[in-house]
Write a protein that holds these residues in place. Structure first.
Motif, PDB file in Angstrom:
ATOM      1  N   MET A   1       0.838  -0.547  -0.520  1.00 63.56           N
ATOM      2  CA  MET A   1      -0.249  -0.019   0.611  1.00 63.56           C
ATOM      3  C   MET A   1       1.339   1.269  -0.234  1.00 63.56           C
ATOM      4  O   MET A   1       1.186   2.620  -0.193  1.00 63.56           O
ATOM      5  N   GLY A   2       2.174   1.084   0.366  1.00 67.51           N
ATOM      6  CA  GLY A   2       3.180   2.245   0.448  1.00 67.51           C
ATOM      7  C   GLY A   2       2.429   3.989   0.926  1.00 67.51           C
ATOM      8  O   GLY A   2       1.605   4.000   1.430  1.00 67.51           O
ATOM      9  N   GLY A   3       3.071   4.586  -0.220  1.00 68.84           N
ATOM     10  CA  GLY A   3       3.410   5.878   0.069  1.00 68.84           C
ATOM     11  C   GLY A   3       1.645   6.646  -0.270  1.00 68.84           C
ATOM     12  O   GLY A   3       1.426   7.544  -0.360  1.00 68.84           O
ATOM     13  N   HIS A   4       0.980   5.648  -1.221  1.00 69.37           N
ATOM     14  CA  HIS A   4      -0.167   6.308  -2.399  1.00 69.37           C
ATOM     15  C   HIS A   4      -1.379   6.447  -0.703  1.00 69.37           C
ATOM     16  O   HIS A   4      -1.371   5.670   0.170  1.00 69.37           O
ATOM     17  N   ALA A   5      -2.464   7.306  -1.950  1.00 66.72           N
ATOM     18  CA  ALA A   5      -3.490   6.885  -0.413  1.00 66.72           C
ATOM     19  C   ALA A   5      -4.556   6.112  -0.934  1.00 66.72           C
ATOM     20  O   ALA A   5      -4.728   5.137  -1.777  1.00 66.72           O
ATOM     21  N   LEU A   6      -4.781   5.691  -0.204  1.00 65.76           N
ATOM     22  CA  LEU A   6      -5.833   4.241   0.488  1.00 65.76           C
ATOM     23  C   LEU A   6      -7.037   4.172  -0.631  1.00 65.76           C
ATOM     24  O   LEU A   6      -7.287   5.232  -0.414  1.00 65.76           O
ATOM     25  N   ARG A   7      -7.382   3.309  -1.777  1.00 68.44           N
ATOM     26  CA  ARG A   7      -8.347   3.436  -2.196  1.00 68.44           C
ATOM     27  C   ARG A   7      -9.582   2.578  -1.197  1.00 68.44           C
ATOM     28  O   ARG A   7      -9.160   1.531  -1.603  1.00 68.44           O
ATOM     29  N   VAL A   8     -10.539   3.000  -1.068  1.00 64.70           N
ATOM     30  CA  VAL A   8     -11.749   2.321   0.271  1.00 64.70           C
ATOM     31  C   VAL A   8     -13.016   2.421  -1.224  1.00 64.70           C
ATOM     32  O   VAL A   8     -13.424   3.616  -1.249  1.00 64.70           O
ATOM     33  N   CYS A   9     -13.350   1.396  -1.228  1.00 67.54           N
ATOM     34  CA  CYS A   9     -14.816   1.053  -2.521  1.00 67.54           C
ATOM     35  C   CYS A   9     -15.874   0.762  -1.128  1.00 67.54           C
ATOM     36  O   CYS A   9     -15.677  -0.123   0.064  1.00 67.54           O
ATOM     37  N   ALA A  34     -11.555  10.991   4.260  1.00 63.79           N
ATOM     38  CA  ALA A  34     -11.131  12.484   3.596  1.00 63.79           C
ATOM     39  C   ALA A  34      -9.806  13.072   4.665  1.00 63.79           C
ATOM     40  O   ALA A  34      -9.030  13.485   4.421  1.00 63.79           O
ATOM     41  N   ALA A  35     -10.453  12.769   6.225  1.00 68.48           N
ATOM     42  CA  ALA A  35      -9.364  12.759   7.020  1.00 68.48           C
ATOM     43  C   ALA A  35      -8.354  12.304   6.718  1.00 68.48           C
ATOM     44  O   ALA A  35      -7.381  12.496   7.525  1.00 68.48           O
ATOM     45  N   ARG A  36      -8.530  11.298   6.522  1.00 68.58           N
ATOM     46  CA  ARG A  36      -7.095   9.997   6.527  1.00 68.58           C
ATOM     47  C   ARG A  36      -6.691  10.869   5.303  1.00 68.58           C
ATOM     48  O   ARG A  36      -5.603   9.610   5.104  1.00 68.58           O
ATOM     49  N   GLY A  37      -6.826  11.071   4.435  1.00 65.34           N
ATOM     50  CA  GLY A  37      -6.038  11.394   3.020  1.00 65.34           C
ATOM     51  C   GLY A  37      -6.048  10.433   1.765  1.00 65.34           C
ATOM     52  O   GLY A  37      -5.260  10.291   0.986  1.00 65.34           O
ATOM     53  N   TRP A  38      -7.797   9.535   2.349  1.00 66.71           N
ATOM     54  CA  TRP A  38      -7.802   8.761   1.767  1.00 66.71           C
ATOM     55  C   TRP A  38      -8.493   9.311   0.069  1.00 66.71           C
ATOM     56  O   TRP A  38      -8.895   9.625   0.130  1.00 66.71           O
ATOM     57  N   ALA A  56     -19.840  14.004   1.087  1.00 66.38           N
ATOM     58  CA  ALA A  56     -18.613  14.217   2.308  1.00 66.38           C
ATOM     59  C   ALA A  56     -16.959  14.031   2.131  1.00 66.38           C
ATOM     60  O   ALA A  56     -16.326  15.014   2.371  1.00 66.38           O
ATOM     61  N   ALA A  57     -16.602  13.404   1.595  1.00 64.34           N
ATOM     62  CA  ALA A  57     -15.952  13.053   1.162  1.00 64.34           C
ATOM     63  C   ALA A  57     -15.310  14.039   0.119  1.00 64.34           C
ATOM     64  O   ALA A  57     -13.884  14.817   0.760  1.00 64.34           O
ATOM     65  N   ARG A  58     -15.549  14.444  -0.378  1.00 68.69           N
ATOM     66  CA  ARG A  58     -14.879  15.596  -1.580  1.00 68.69           C
ATOM     67  C   ARG A  58     -14.956  16.480  -0.638  1.00 68.69           C
ATOM     68  O   ARG A  58     -14.460  17.340  -0.686  1.00 68.69           O
ATOM     69  N   ALA A  59     -16.318  17.638   0.401  1.00 70.92           N
ATOM     70  CA  ALA A  59     -15.953  18.532   0.678  1.00 70.92           C
ATOM     71  C   ALA A  59     -15.092  17.779   1.479  1.00 70.92           C
ATOM     72  O   ALA A  59     -14.559  19.316   2.104  1.00 70.92           O
ATOM     73  N   GLY A  60     -14.815  17.339   2.204  1.00 71.97           N
ATOM     74  CA  GLY A  60     -13.220  17.165   3.643  1.00 71.97           C
ATOM     75  C   GLY A  60     -11.989  17.468   2.063  1.00 71.97           C
ATOM     76  O   GLY A  60     -11.166  16.723   2.859  1.00 71.97           O
ATOM     77  N   GLY A  61     -11.901  17.532   0.425  1.00 67.56           N
ATOM     78  CA  GLY A  61     -10.654  16.785   0.198  1.00 67.56           C
ATOM     79  C   GLY A  61     -10.634  15.693  -0.057  1.00 67.56           C
ATOM     80  O   GLY A  61      -9.287  15.587  -1.163  1.00 67.56           O
ATOM     81  N   ARG A 171     -19.155  -1.792  15.112  1.00 68.01           N
ATOM     82  CA  ARG A 171     -20.120  -0.329  15.295  1.00 68.01           C
ATOM     83  C   ARG A 171     -19.672   0.843  15.497  1.00 68.01           C
ATOM     84  O   ARG A 171     -20.975   1.808  15.428  1.00 68.01           O
ATOM     85  N   GLU A 172     -18.809   0.701  15.198  1.00 69.92           N
ATOM     86  CA  GLU A 172     -17.804   2.712  15.058  1.00 69.92           C
ATOM     87  C   GLU A 172     -17.066   2.834  14.485  1.00 69.92           C
ATOM     88  O   GLU A 172     -16.288   2.419  12.940  1.00 69.92           O
ATOM     89  N   VAL A 173     -17.490   4.109  13.822  1.00 71.30           N
ATOM     90  CA  VAL A 173     -16.663   4.011  12.145  1.00 71.30           C
ATOM     91  C   VAL A 173     -14.889   3.979  12.327  1.00 71.30           C
ATOM     92  O   VAL A 173     -14.685   4.482  11.370  1.00 71.30           O
ATOM     93  N   ASP A 174     -14.566   4.881  13.119  1.00 65.41           N
ATOM     94  CA  ASP A 174     -13.239   4.731  13.439  1.00 65.41           C
ATOM     95  C   ASP A 174     -12.633   3.482  13.241  1.00 65.41           C
ATOM     96  O   ASP A 174     -11.625   3.411  12.957  1.00 65.41           O
ATOM     97  N   ALA A 175     -13.538   2.411  13.659  1.00 63.27           N
ATOM     98  CA  ALA A 175     -12.655   1.279  13.648  1.00 63.27           C
ATOM     99  C   ALA A 175     -13.088   1.259  12.609  1.00 63.27           C
ATOM    100  O   ALA A 175     -11.802  -0.668  12.006  1.00 63.27           O
ATOM    101  N   ALA A 176     -13.942   0.975  11.644  1.00 63.11           N
ATOM    102  CA  ALA A 176     -14.064   1.051  10.379  1.00 63.11           C
ATOM    103  C   ALA A 176     -13.155   1.119   9.188  1.00 63.11           C
ATOM    104  O   ALA A 176     -12.422   0.064   8.965  1.00 63.11           O
ATOM    105  N   LEU A 177     -12.820   2.031   9.456  1.00 62.68           N
ATOM    106  CA  LEU A 177     -11.735   3.157   9.081  1.00 62.68           C
ATOM    107  C   LEU A 177     -10.309   1.973   9.582  1.00 62.68           C
ATOM    108  O   LEU A 177      -9.780   1.994   8.709  1.00 62.68           O
TER     109      LEU A 177
END
Length: 185
Positions: A1-9, A34-38, A56-61, A171-177
């Motif tokens: 996965m290296g230094g590139h942005a992780l792509r999550v489907c 977005a907050a994780r730079g993915w 929401a992802a786009r709004a966060g960049g 059950r939680e967003v952070d745990a899922a990410l």
């Protein structure tokens, strides 16, 4: 996965009438990506949960990629704001492209289409066809009945215990990410 942005489907509902808490969940997932730079990969629609996670992802960049079959461009209202919109001829092509473009799969509440996508990537992973994380985020118990049924399949010998272990249920967003990027923690 290296230094590139992780792509999550992200697989989730694209139908009308979704309760507000599910739309808020989708938005929280998009913001978290977005907050994780993915990067986000979706089914390419801009309605319902699918639209909320992408907006929401786009709004966060975050960079967003949508994959939509030609026949669903009007029904799911193609998300013309994505960074890359891939149009396919069939649902099978859509799912294949989503899988190719992603390094992890996160399933949110949804209907039969969402379940089909979840089962396909989970089955492929359990058969060793990929080693990408498969995560089910269910904070409100949407999939409780399905999970009980799967446990029954396992207890009855119809589902290998290793297959059940191949899915991370949280059950939680952070745990899922976190589960989407175990090597990046």
């Amino acid at each position: 996965m290296g230094g590139h942005a992780l792509r999550v489907c992200v697989y989730c509902a694209s139908s009308d009438g979704i309760p507000a808490h599910h739309l808020e969940l989708a938005s929280a997932v998009g913001s978290g990506i977005a907050a994780r730079g993915w990067e986000l990969v979706t089914g390419g629609g801009r309605v319902s949960m699918m639209g909320a996670v992408a907006a929401a992802a786009r709004a966060g960049g975050a960079r967003t990629v949508g994959v939509i079959p030609r026949a669903l461009i009007r029904r799911e209202v193609a998300d013309e704001s994505v960074d890359e919109l891939l149009v396919t001829d069939t649902m099978r092509e859509r799912k294949a492209l989503m899988e190719v473009h992603a390094e992890a799969f996160l399933t949110l509440p949804g209907g039969i289409g969402t379940c089909e996508e979840f089962f396909e990537v989970w089955t492929a992973g359990s058969l060793g066809m990929h080693d990408k994380p498969v995560v089910l985020l269910d904070p409100h118990g949407h999939y409780d009945g399905l999970l009980r049924w799967l446990q029954g399949l396992s207890e009855g010998g119809f589902l290998h215990p290793g297959a059940l272990a191949r899915v991370t249920v949280v059950r939680e967003v952070d745990a899922a990410l976190d589960a989407c990027a175990p090597a990046r923690r």
